[in-house]
Design an enzyme around this catalytic site. Structure first.
Site, mmCIF file in Angstrom:
data_model
loop_
_atom_site.group_PDB
_atom_site.id
_atom_site.type_symbol
_atom_site.label_atom_id
_atom_site.label_comp_id
_atom_site.label_asym_id
_atom_site.label_seq_id
_atom_site.Cartn_x
_atom_site.Cartn_y
_atom_site.Cartn_z
ATOM 1 N N GLU A 139 0.843 -1.145 -0.075
ATOM 2 C CA GLU A 139 0.134 -0.096 -0.068
ATOM 3 C C GLU A 139 0.930 1.189 0.075
ATOM 4 O O GLU A 139 0.313 2.379 0.268
ATOM 5 C CB GLU A 139 -0.782 -0.033 1.255
ATOM 6 C CG GLU A 139 -2.058 -1.286 1.147
ATOM 7 C CD GLU A 139 -2.998 -1.023 2.179
ATOM 8 O OE1 GLU A 139 -3.003 -0.417 3.134
ATOM 9 O OE2 GLU A 139 -3.950 -2.034 2.110
ATOM 10 N N LYS A 158 -15.733 -1.354 2.041
ATOM 11 C CA LYS A 158 -14.902 -1.581 0.786
ATOM 12 C C LYS A 158 -16.013 -2.465 -0.252
ATOM 13 O O LYS A 158 -16.712 -3.337 0.230
ATOM 14 C CB LYS A 158 -14.006 -2.908 1.403
ATOM 15 C CG LYS A 158 -12.946 -2.275 2.134
ATOM 16 C CD LYS A 158 -12.020 -3.259 2.952
ATOM 17 C CE LYS A 158 -10.938 -2.846 3.843
ATOM 18 N NZ LYS A 158 -10.391 -3.987 4.378
#
Length: 432
Positions: free
Chosen positions: A209, A341
């Site tokens: 990330e 999400k």
């Protein structure tokens, strides 16, 4: 007045790669005038056990078993015939059709990766047909709030091969007047942090990330280094920039013993709670995600009772963007925030339902990426469409993360004077 009816004439999918070099699904939806909508689904590394299921081929000879040809085939051979002829502007009906076509609770028949790719592509095709930006199409005329970014700059847990238990240590530049200024602060702190780590002899390679994964003596040391980076970059902790944690506690929970392993010690839920409370008292921590395991409802309830008036307690694995689980959390007052999400639930409509339910109940919603991402910027538009006020889309490096930040810069510029960056006011579920 006639409802706009624009037919879907083709739906197709292909296998593409995500930011980790693993296969994922891209779908294309074509409308009667030739307009195309395209979308790529993300994939998570630390997944909640109640998430909708993505389908992988499990053929070890291809991509180490991670191929998605079956999901692609499900789009091309099962989903396409069902959607062709449907109205691209009827997103709820399209998504209902996809859910019924699958017929399982967790989308395991066709695969959440197949279903979501198509759901997103339909929305994008409809927006493209109207010549509307995605955030306006999904959110309507009042979509105008730019999100406060929660930037994951130090990685641990399942996102790194280091000795930190907590999965993400984030900076939250909330004390600014615009997204543009907040992003700049984040970038400057990121580069300052890199220098601090480098000068201390740490490796500054970045993880999935875009954050750093140093070996540090404890979780607390990671927080101290973040504070140092904020100050050295010329910003004020607890005024302009705050700290957020994603504990991903399910990953260090021993189900058999019923204990958590943190900093080399076994801790009960109660002891772990005290550990977090000490950190909150010492540092400007404004948000804590998944502080307990996904079935430890009692601990969530007690912790929110104790600190929920000053810290955002976020359910991710706890809720998996699922309205049923969220309803339970609302009833129990388990958290004051939810992580959203798309691929945990698997359609655009169900995602919007989860955000709406949270906001109606004075909970904040944080729109989030996954560790396996792509160049697709759907979640940037989704954050503005829902006026969520928060986005979690990684660090200040790696193009698949930066793509979302750049899209938000464009949206802020396009909105002009009506753009709102609410900063600290975005934390409406705590008394700040």
């Amino acid at each position: 007045m006639e409802i706009v009816y624009v037919e879907i004439v083709d739906v197709r999918a292909r296998e593409v790669l995500d930011s980790r070099g693993n296969p994922t699904v891209e779908a294309e939806v074509v409308l009667e005038d030739g307009t195309v909508g395209r979308a790529i689904v993300p994939s998570g590394a630390s997944t909640g056990k109640f998430e909708a299921l993505e389908i992988r081929d499990k053929d070890k000879k291809r991509y180490h078993g991670k191929g998605v040809l079956k999901a692609v085939e499900n789009v091309n051979e099962t989903i396409a015939p069902a959607l062709i002829g449907m109205n691209a502007f009827d997103q709820p009906l399209v998504d209902k059709t996809l859910i019924e076509l699958d017929g399982t609770e967790n989308k395991s028949k066709l695969g959440a990766n197949a279903i979501l790719a198509v759901s997103m592509a339909v929305a994008r095709a409809a927006a493209n047909y109207l010549g509307l930006p995605m955030y306006k199409y999904l959110g309507g005329v009042n979509a105008k709030v730019l999100p406060v970014p929660l930037m994951n700059v130090i990685n641990g847990g399942q996102h790194a091969d280091n000795n930190l238990d907590l999965q993400e240590f984030m900076i939250v530049p909330a004390g600014f007047d615009s997204f543009k200024e907040a992003l700049r602060a984040g970038a400057e702190i990121f580069h300052t942090l890199k220098k601090i780590l480098h000068d201390s002899g740490h490796v500054t390679a970045v993880g999935d990330e875009g954050g750093f994964a140093p070996n540090l003596s404890s979780n607390e040391e990671a927080i101290k280094i973040l504070i140092e980076a904020i100050e050295e970059a010329g910003y004020k902790p607890s005024e302009q920039v705050f700290i957020a944690l994603d504990c991903a506690a399910s990953s260090f929970y021993d189900e058999e013993k019923g204990v958590y392993f943190v900093d080399g010690e076994e801790k009960s839920s109660e002891v772990l709670m005290g550990y977090y409370e000490e950190l909150i008292a010492k540092y400007p921590i404004i948000s804590i995600e998944d502080p307990f395991a996904e079935e430890d409802w009692d601990a969530f309830v007690e912790f929110t009772k104790r600190v929920g008036n000053k810290v955002q307690i976020v359910g991710d694995d706890l809720y998996v963007t699922n309205v049923k689980r969220l309803s339970k959390g609302i009833e129990l007052k388990a958290t004051n925030s939810i992580l959203i999400k798309l691929n945990q639930i698997g359609t655009v409509t169900e995602t919007l339902d989860a955000v709406e339910l949270a906001q109606k109940n004075n909970m904040t919603a944080i729109i989030s990426h996954r560790s396996g991402e792509s160049e697709d910027t759907f979640i940037a538009d989704l954050a503005v469409a829902t006026n969520a006020g928060f986005i979690k889309t990684g660090s200040l490096s790696r193009s698949e993360r930066i793509a979302k930040y750049n899209q938000l810069l464009r949206i802020e510029e396009e909105l002009g004077k009506v753009a709102e960056f609410r900063g600290l006011s975005s934390f409406y579920s705590i008394k700040r």
